[in-house]
Design a protein around this motif. Structure first.
Motif, PDB file in Angstrom:
ATOM      1  N   ALA A 161       0.833  -1.206   0.000  1.00  0.00           N
ATOM      2  CA  ALA A 161       0.000   0.000   0.000  1.00  0.00           C
ATOM      3  C   ALA A 161       0.871   1.262   0.000  1.00  0.00           C
ATOM      4  N   ASP A 162       1.918   1.267   0.820  1.00  0.00           N
ATOM      5  CA  ASP A 162       2.833   2.413   0.848  1.00  0.00           C
ATOM      6  C   ASP A 162       3.513   2.588  -0.508  1.00  0.00           C
ATOM      7  N   PHE A 163       3.900   1.471  -1.107  1.00  0.00           N
ATOM      8  CA  PHE A 163       4.556   1.547  -2.411  1.00  0.00           C
ATOM      9  C   PHE A 163       3.606   2.074  -3.474  1.00  0.00           C
ATOM     10  N   GLU A 164       2.337   1.618  -3.447  1.00  0.00           N
ATOM     11  CA  GLU A 164       1.366   2.061  -4.451  1.00  0.00           C
ATOM     12  C   GLU A 164       1.160   3.571  -4.380  1.00  0.00           C
ATOM     13  N   THR A 165       1.166   4.111  -3.172  1.00  0.00           N
ATOM     14  CA  THR A 165       1.037   5.573  -3.028  1.00  0.00           C
ATOM     15  C   THR A 165       2.211   6.273  -3.700  1.00  0.00           C
ATOM     16  N   TYR A 204       3.455  -9.672  -9.489  1.00  0.00           N
ATOM     17  CA  TYR A 204       3.104  -8.296  -9.124  1.00  0.00           C
ATOM     18  C   TYR A 204       4.190  -7.313  -9.549  1.00  0.00           C
ATOM     19  N   THR A 205       5.431  -7.645  -9.247  1.00  0.00           N
ATOM     20  CA  THR A 205       6.526  -6.731  -9.625  1.00  0.00           C
ATOM     21  C   THR A 205       6.690  -6.668 -11.145  1.00  0.00           C
ATOM     22  N   ASP A 206       6.458  -7.787 -11.837  1.00  0.00           N
ATOM     23  CA  ASP A 206       6.499  -7.767 -13.304  1.00  0.00           C
ATOM     24  C   ASP A 206       5.393  -6.868 -13.850  1.00  0.00           C
ATOM     25  N   TYR A 207       4.210  -6.976 -13.235  1.00  0.00           N
ATOM     26  CA  TYR A 207       3.087  -6.155 -13.671  1.00  0.00           C
ATOM     27  C   TYR A 207       3.394  -4.670 -13.488  1.00  0.00           C
ATOM     28  N   ILE A 208       4.030  -4.308 -12.379  1.00  0.00           N
ATOM     29  CA  ILE A 208       4.377  -2.906 -12.125  1.00  0.00           C
ATOM     30  C   ILE A 208       5.337  -2.388 -13.196  1.00  0.00           C
ATOM     31  N   ARG A 209       6.312  -3.207 -13.520  1.00  0.00           N
ATOM     32  CA  ARG A 209       7.277  -2.793 -14.557  1.00  0.00           C
ATOM     33  C   ARG A 209       6.582  -2.648 -15.916  1.00  0.00           C
ATOM     34  N   GLU A 210       5.670  -3.574 -16.207  1.00  0.00           N
ATOM     35  CA  GLU A 210       4.934  -3.494 -17.477  1.00  0.00           C
ATOM     36  C   GLU A 210       4.084  -2.231 -17.531  1.00  0.00           C
ATOM     37  N   GLN A 211       3.459  -1.885 -16.413  1.00  0.00           N
ATOM     38  CA  GLN A 211       2.654  -0.665 -16.373  1.00  0.00           C
ATOM     39  C   GLN A 211       3.517   0.575 -16.600  1.00  0.00           C
ATOM     40  N   LEU A 212       4.717   0.578 -16.053  1.00  0.00           N
ATOM     41  CA  LEU A 212       5.633   1.697 -16.251  1.00  0.00           C
ATOM     42  C   LEU A 212       6.030   1.822 -17.716  1.00  0.00           C
ATOM     43  N   GLU A 213       6.319   0.691 -18.335  1.00  0.00           N
ATOM     44  CA  GLU A 213       6.676   0.702 -19.764  1.00  0.00           C
ATOM     45  C   GLU A 213       5.506   1.162 -20.612  1.00  0.00           C
TER      46      GLU A 213
END
Length: 522
Positions: A325-329, A505-514
């Motif tokens: 949650a802290d990271f998502e913020t 989850y971490t792969d998804y975050i990187r994909e969203q950034l790209e």
């Protein structure tokens, strides 16, 4: 009544059909695009419409375990199947199909509303487990026997029933018969059941209903008693001491022993036999009571273990959730800053920093999981040691009791042999006051014959005792081994799933950034 498909191409519920239905029936607009990008898990779907699709066979729905409403109406389905995993289903529409038999609904115990309207069903049955049923529509079928509707009395919550269009509706007393036997109905065939109809139903079928209620109450009492006995027996089996609270072991020892029955008529044997029976029963009863007591202690240990396990996992999940949650913020702020920054060098620096933050998140979540693995390993080891010690102590007690049982049998054997030898001597001297029965006299030809008969009887008795002891101890060891094997397997599966979640989850975050960067470049 039925849909023909000689000119229709039948279809089966497949992956493509399910994906299309989820997209069409899911969120629309921006929310829909986001849902498609993130992917909609089948387990998250609660409602699904699969109607007017020429479906012949129900299949591939096993992942929809959260489904509460399912429409399969207006197809060409012939058999109810493939629904066992939909345990949360509350509403099911199978109307306008070609179904001939009610089946395949046993697992849908939460079902409240069921429509089987316009099919080919001729008998109402196989709904026993649907005790929450409130609405049943089974009109336009082939139901012809009024008495078949009495089956529905078991559904105490049934308030709405549609039978319109069935042959049984043509019976002279159709309406008042249904209302009489289903007095809690509020709506019948789309109409409110009025007080006048209820009075007419009561007047005509009062005595038949009273007799029915009396028989149902009697059957229910018998059923309750049977369930109570079955529950008690299962408890005894779980404690490994079933049938040790009575003379079953003693009876089994003598059940197939024809010579023992003959020898029982010898002077003094009946008293010896009764003493043996009383003492053996006392040992069995003592083992039975200890077995139940030890079972209760083991169950408390098992429950304590699962409580500790659950608390450890929950605490770890809460800590991980706070980190996420802290990271998502921070992530949302970072993405906004990147999107609002025009300096390419600064953007690159911010991206590098964000990738480092994702790596730190990965490390933090993995560290938490490793800590949980170590903690659960300690909990499992402590539990395994405790439960193994408990089982070993119980087995040791069991072996002691059965050793006493063998001592009793040995004593009985020795005394019986003494009586038999003494009787043989009296037979030889013609000193018996009463004549022996012919079948018993055949054993007293000589000492070897009577000794062999008594020894064979003794061996049979010892074998029964040994088999009961071996069965009990084997089951204790099997229970322990299977439980520990399952615990270790479940923990391994939990760990693998958690690691997979973190990676995904971490792969998804990187994909969203790209994806954000590619949109900016466009």
């Amino acid at each position: 009544m039925n849909k023909l498909y000689d000119t229709i191409e039948p279809s089966v519920v497949n992956e493509q059909m399910l994906q299309r239905a989820i997209v069409e029936q899911g969120p629309q607009g921006t929310a829909g695009r986001i849902a498609q990008q993130e992917g909609i898990e089948y387990i998250e779907v609660t409602q699904l419409r699969l109607h007017f699709l020429n479906i012949l066979k129900i299949d591939n729905l096993w992942q929809f375990t959260s489904l509460t409403k399912l429409q399969l109406d207006n197809n060409i389905i012939e058999k109810i199947e493939g629904l066992d995993s939909l345990v949360n289903l509350v509403w099911l529409d199978l109307s306008f199909n070609n179904i001939e038999k009610i089946e395949g609904l046993d697992k849908l115990v939460k079902l409240q509303d069921l429509s089987l309207f316009n099919n080919r069903i001729s008998v109402i049955k196989n709904l026993d487990t649907l005790l929450s049923l409130e609405i049943l529509s089974i009109g336009n079928n082939l139901l012809s026997e009024l008495d078949s509707v009495i089956y529905l009395r078991r559904f105490k919550d049934l308030r709405t029933l549609n039978l319109a269009g069935n042959p049984l509706c043509n019976e002279e007393n159709y309406k008042i018969f249904i209302v009489a036997y289903l007095p809690d109905l509020v709506y019948l065939d789309y109409r409110l059941v009025d007080e006048k109809t209820r009075e007419a139903a009561f007047a005509k079928y009062q005595y038949a209903i009273e007799e029915k209620e009396h028989n149902e109450a009697k059957e229910q009492r018998a059923k309750d008693e049977k369930e109570k006995l079955a529950k008690t027996l299962q408890l005894h089996k779980d404690a490994f001491v079933e049938y040790l609270d009575g003379p079953q072991l003693f009876n089994s020892m003598f059940a197939d022993d024809a010579d023992a029955a003959k020898l029982a008529s010898l002077p003094g044997v009946s008293t010896l036999l009764e003493s043996f029976r009383t003492q053996l029963l006392a040992h069995c009863t003592q083992l039975f009571e200890v077995g139940l007591s030890k079972h209760e202690i083991r169950q408390k240990e098992v429950q304590t273990f699962f409580t500790c396990h659950r608390e450890a996992v929950t605490d770890n999940q809460e800590r991980a959730a706070k980190i996420v949650a802290d990271f998502e913020t921070i992530r949302r702020q970072k993405v906004n800053e990147i999107m609002n920054t025009t300096d390419n060098d600064m953007v690159d620096a911010m991206i590098d920093q964000h990738n480092d933050e994702i790596s730190h998140l990965y490390d933090a979540l993995m560290t938490l999981e490793l800590q949980l693995v170590d903690q659960l390993e300690d909990i499992i080891k402590d539990f395994e040691r405790n439960i193994t010690d408990m089982s070993a102590a119980f087995v040791e007690h069991v072996q002691g009791v059965f050793a006493q049982c063998r001592d009793l049998e040995n004593h009985y054997h020795e005394k019986l042999l003494e009586i038999a030898v003494a009787t043989l001597e009296r037979v030889a001297k013609n000193e018996l006051e009463e004549e022996l029965p012919d079948d018993l006299r055949m054993l007293f030809v000589d000492k070897d014959t009577v000794s062999n008969a008594i020894s064979a009887s003794h061996d049979t008795h010892l074998l029964k005792i040994d088999n009961r002891e071996d069965d009990l101890i084997t089951r204790v060891h099997k229970w322990l081994a299977e439980m520990m094997k399952k615990l270790h397997a479940n923990e391994g599966s939990r760990n693998r799933n958690r690691i997979s979640e973190i990676i995904n989850y971490t792969d998804y975050i990187r994909e969203q950034l790209e994806m954000v960067l590619s949109q900016e470049m466009e």
